[in-house]
Design a protein around this motif. Structure first.
Motif, PDB file in Angstrom:
ATOM      1  N   LEU A 188      -1.776  15.556  -1.132  1.00 45.14           N
ATOM      2  CA  LEU A 188      -2.379  15.388  -2.447  1.00 45.14           C
ATOM      3  C   LEU A 188      -3.618  14.491  -2.374  1.00 45.14           C
ATOM      4  O   LEU A 188      -4.619  14.739  -3.042  1.00 45.14           O
ATOM      5  N   GLU A 189      -3.543  13.467  -1.536  1.00 45.80           N
ATOM      6  CA  GLU A 189      -4.670  12.543  -1.401  1.00 45.80           C
ATOM      7  C   GLU A 189      -5.898  13.221  -0.798  1.00 45.80           C
ATOM      8  O   GLU A 189      -7.034  12.866  -1.129  1.00 45.80           O
ATOM      9  N   THR A 190      -5.682  14.184   0.077  1.00 43.59           N
ATOM     10  CA  THR A 190      -6.789  14.822   0.796  1.00 43.59           C
ATOM     11  C   THR A 190      -7.221  16.148   0.185  1.00 43.59           C
ATOM     12  O   THR A 190      -8.070  16.842   0.745  1.00 43.59           O
ATOM     13  N   ALA A 191      -6.650  16.506  -0.970  1.00 42.95           N
ATOM     14  CA  ALA A 191      -7.042  17.750  -1.641  1.00 42.95           C
ATOM     15  C   ALA A 191      -8.463  17.624  -2.186  1.00 42.95           C
ATOM     16  O   ALA A 191      -8.942  16.515  -2.463  1.00 42.95           O
ATOM     17  N   PRO A 192      -9.179  18.734  -2.344  1.00 45.64           N
ATOM     18  CA  PRO A 192     -10.562  18.688  -2.847  1.00 45.64           C
ATOM     19  C   PRO A 192     -10.671  17.950  -4.175  1.00 45.64           C
ATOM     20  O   PRO A 192      -9.891  18.190  -5.101  1.00 45.64           O
ATOM     21  N   GLU A 193     -11.607  17.048  -4.261  1.00 43.57           N
ATOM     22  CA  GLU A 193     -11.805  16.256  -5.474  1.00 43.57           C
ATOM     23  C   GLU A 193     -12.303  17.139  -6.614  1.00 43.57           C
ATOM     24  O   GLU A 193     -13.077  18.063  -6.416  1.00 43.57           O
ATOM     25  N   VAL A 199       1.004  23.289  -6.625  1.00 40.98           N
ATOM     26  CA  VAL A 199       2.212  22.962  -5.859  1.00 40.98           C
ATOM     27  C   VAL A 199       3.316  23.938  -6.283  1.00 40.98           C
ATOM     28  O   VAL A 199       3.620  24.061  -7.476  1.00 40.98           O
ATOM     29  N   PHE A 200       3.916  24.596  -5.303  1.00 40.75           N
ATOM     30  CA  PHE A 200       4.920  25.615  -5.569  1.00 40.75           C
ATOM     31  C   PHE A 200       6.274  25.155  -5.033  1.00 40.75           C
ATOM     32  O   PHE A 200       6.380  24.690  -3.904  1.00 40.75           O
ATOM     33  N   ASN A 201       7.289  25.301  -5.873  1.00 46.73           N
ATOM     34  CA  ASN A 201       8.644  24.946  -5.475  1.00 46.73           C
ATOM     35  C   ASN A 201       9.598  25.875  -6.204  1.00 46.73           C
ATOM     36  O   ASN A 201       9.252  26.459  -7.235  1.00 46.73           O
ATOM     37  N   HIS A 202      10.810  26.003  -5.690  1.00 53.48           N
ATOM     38  CA  HIS A 202      11.759  26.888  -6.361  1.00 53.48           C
ATOM     39  C   HIS A 202      12.309  26.251  -7.634  1.00 53.48           C
ATOM     40  O   HIS A 202      12.278  26.858  -8.700  1.00 53.48           O
ATOM     41  N   GLN A 203      12.780  25.022  -7.545  1.00 59.28           N
ATOM     42  CA  GLN A 203      13.420  24.369  -8.688  1.00 59.28           C
ATOM     43  C   GLN A 203      12.428  23.509  -9.474  1.00 59.28           C
ATOM     44  O   GLN A 203      11.509  22.926  -8.913  1.00 59.28           O
ATOM     45  N   ALA A 204      12.678  23.417 -10.788  1.00 61.92           N
ATOM     46  CA  ALA A 204      11.860  22.601 -11.674  1.00 61.92           C
ATOM     47  C   ALA A 204      12.302  21.145 -11.618  1.00 61.92           C
ATOM     48  O   ALA A 204      13.352  20.808 -11.067  1.00 61.92           O
ATOM     49  N   LEU A 205      11.506  20.273 -12.221  1.00 59.45           N
ATOM     50  CA  LEU A 205      11.844  18.861 -12.337  1.00 59.45           C
ATOM     51  C   LEU A 205      12.836  18.637 -13.470  1.00 59.45           C
ATOM     52  O   LEU A 205      12.846  19.379 -14.467  1.00 59.45           O
ATOM     53  N   GLU A 237       2.912  12.628  -9.612  1.00 59.41           N
ATOM     54  CA  GLU A 237       2.190  11.986 -10.710  1.00 59.41           C
ATOM     55  C   GLU A 237       1.004  11.146 -10.242  1.00 59.41           C
ATOM     56  O   GLU A 237       0.178  10.721 -11.066  1.00 59.41           O
ATOM     57  N   LYS A 238       0.882  10.917  -8.954  1.00 59.77           N
ATOM     58  CA  LYS A 238      -0.221  10.100  -8.444  1.00 59.77           C
ATOM     59  C   LYS A 238      -1.551  10.854  -8.431  1.00 59.77           C
ATOM     60  O   LYS A 238      -2.605  10.239  -8.263  1.00 59.77           O
ATOM     61  N   ARG A 239      -1.490  12.148  -8.601  1.00 58.72           N
ATOM     62  CA  ARG A 239      -2.702  12.978  -8.533  1.00 58.72           C
ATOM     63  C   ARG A 239      -2.922  13.680  -9.873  1.00 58.72           C
ATOM     64  O   ARG A 239      -1.988  14.199 -10.479  1.00 58.72           O
ATOM     65  N   GLU A 240      -4.157  13.711 -10.363  1.00 64.22           N
ATOM     66  CA  GLU A 240      -4.465  14.425 -11.596  1.00 64.22           C
ATOM     67  C   GLU A 240      -4.423  15.935 -11.374  1.00 64.22           C
ATOM     68  O   GLU A 240      -4.727  16.428 -10.294  1.00 64.22           O
ATOM     69  N   ASN A 241      -4.060  16.634 -12.438  1.00 69.38           N
ATOM     70  CA  ASN A 241      -4.100  18.100 -12.453  1.00 69.38           C
ATOM     71  C   ASN A 241      -3.317  18.733 -11.301  1.00 69.38           C
ATOM     72  O   ASN A 241      -3.834  19.561 -10.550  1.00 69.38           O
ATOM     73  N   VAL A 242      -2.061  18.310 -11.187  1.00 73.56           N
ATOM     74  CA  VAL A 242      -1.132  18.977 -10.279  1.00 73.56           C
ATOM     75  C   VAL A 242      -0.472  20.104 -11.063  1.00 73.56           C
ATOM     76  O   VAL A 242       0.229  19.860 -12.056  1.00 73.56           O
ATOM     77  N   ASN A 263      -0.336  14.052 -15.710  1.00 73.04           N
ATOM     78  CA  ASN A 263      -0.965  14.505 -14.471  1.00 73.04           C
ATOM     79  C   ASN A 263      -0.335  15.791 -13.945  1.00 73.04           C
ATOM     80  O   ASN A 263      -0.972  16.564 -13.230  1.00 73.04           O
ATOM     81  N   ILE A 264       0.926  16.022 -14.272  1.00 75.45           N
ATOM     82  CA  ILE A 264       1.625  17.226 -13.838  1.00 75.45           C
ATOM     83  C   ILE A 264       1.616  18.250 -14.962  1.00 75.45           C
ATOM     84  O   ILE A 264       1.943  17.934 -16.109  1.00 75.45           O
ATOM     85  N   LYS A 265       1.240  19.480 -14.628  1.00 78.59           N
ATOM     86  CA  LYS A 265       1.322  20.593 -15.564  1.00 78.59           C
ATOM     87  C   LYS A 265       2.414  21.531 -15.028  1.00 78.59           C
ATOM     88  O   LYS A 265       2.245  22.159 -13.979  1.00 78.59           O
TER      89      LYS A 265
END
Length: 322
Positions: A188-193, A199-205, A237-242, A263-265
């Motif tokens: 997440l830190e090194t993703a394009p600014e 981010v893809f996962n099977h289960q939701a939060l 949550e540490k990264r905007e627009n996830v 920050n999380i959508k």
């Protein structure tokens, strides 16, 4: 001939019989998917094909959804399968899924997948990882991840894509190890600014996308990532627009499909293969995404019927402002 090959051939034969019977109607071309060529990144997301060697109807539903993609105008950058590719993690089920998805290879640039609990829970973890990667390699446009674990990342169309996965066999949840969490934080830190990260996962939060109600209200942890939920959410949550896109719930398009968590959508995608529940319980649902510099538009679709979800349904179309 192996048992797996025999079962696969039987599955193909059973699918043909279902199609010939007309019990699963095929989508028409009255309301085809049309890619917006002005979008920077356009993709389709399907939850839970859950292909089963004892249920040809599931194969037929995915087959119908594939025909909808085949009818589309334009080519999409990617198709994402959000876990539970199979019911039992059997090789014949993966082979059947590849057979179906390869039928639309000319309409999809890349095919990605995350593992689901059904893919790994009944078998040896390492063997299933190899089988999962073998499935992705068997796809004409498939993108295989790491040989060591389910999580990996890549870039497509200038956007960072991150794929999460359980670090051990789990019956329903997803064990996210400390190693995977540290890796995710770095990714997440090194993703394009200035760009969203997908981010893809099977289960939701936990407590998102209508949980626990959308998992039939069966306990506050049921239907979620599991015990590592809070740690995972803290990293995201540490990264905007996830843009956190998940499956697993088998809940049709509704007010819970998209949720802005700051920050999380969070986007929950219905199943394309098995039964959806909720007020809008049509079969073979999914979402078409169009990504622009300042927004993302999600358009919900009943792929099996070849039409978009009625505007009267909440989140039939939603916009994520960036």
């Amino acid at each position: 001939m192996s048992v797996s090959s025999i079962l696969y051939k039987a599955m193909v034969k059973a699918l043909s019989k279902v199609i010939e019977s007309g019990s699963i109607p095929m989508p028409d071309k009255e309301e085809i998917i049309e890619r917006d060529e002005d979008s920077a990144f356009s993709f389709i997301a399907w939850g839970d094909p859950q292909i089963s060697f004892i249920s040809p109807l599931r194969s037929a539903r995915v087959y119908a959804a594939c025909r909808d993609i085949e009818n589309a105008k334009g080519k999409f950058d990617a198709l994402f399968l959000l876990g539970d590719i199979t019911e039992y993690g059997a090789k014949c089920e993966y082979d059947m899924t590849a057979y179906l998805i390869n039928g639309v290879k000319d309409k999809i640039g890349k095919v990605f997948a995350v593992s689901g609990n059904h893919d790994i829970r009944l078998r040896n973890y390492k063997k299933q990882l190899g089988r999962f990667n073998g499935f992705l390699s068997s796809l004409e446009n498939g993108v295989k991840g790491s040989d060591a674990h389910y999580y990996h990342s890549c870039e497509l169309c200038g956007y960072k894509l991150i794929f999460l996965g359980a670090d051990r066999a789990c019956f329903e949840g997803s064990y996210i190890s400390e190693g995977q969490l540290k890796w995710l934080e770095k990714e997440l830190e090194t993703a394009p600014e200035g760009k969203p990260v997908f981010v893809f996962n099977h289960q939701a939060l936990k407590n998102t996308n209508g949980l626990p109600m959308t998992w039939l209200g069966r306990g506050k942890w049921r239907g979620t990532v599991g015990w590592d939920n809070d740690k995972l959410r803290g990293v995201l949550e540490k990264r905007e627009n996830v843009i956190f896109i998940t499956g697993h719930l088998h809940y049709g398009i509704s007010q819970y499909t998209y949720e802005n968590l700051g920050n999380i959508k969070a986007v929950s995608v219905p199943t394309v293969g098995v039964l959806n529940h909720g007020p809008f319980d049509k079969l073979s649902q999914g979402i078409v995404f169009s990504v622009y510099d300042d927004r993302i538009i999600g358009s919900a679709r009943v792929f099996g019927e070849g039409r978009y979800v009625d505007k009267s349904v909440s989140n039939s179309s939603f916009t994520i402002e960036l």
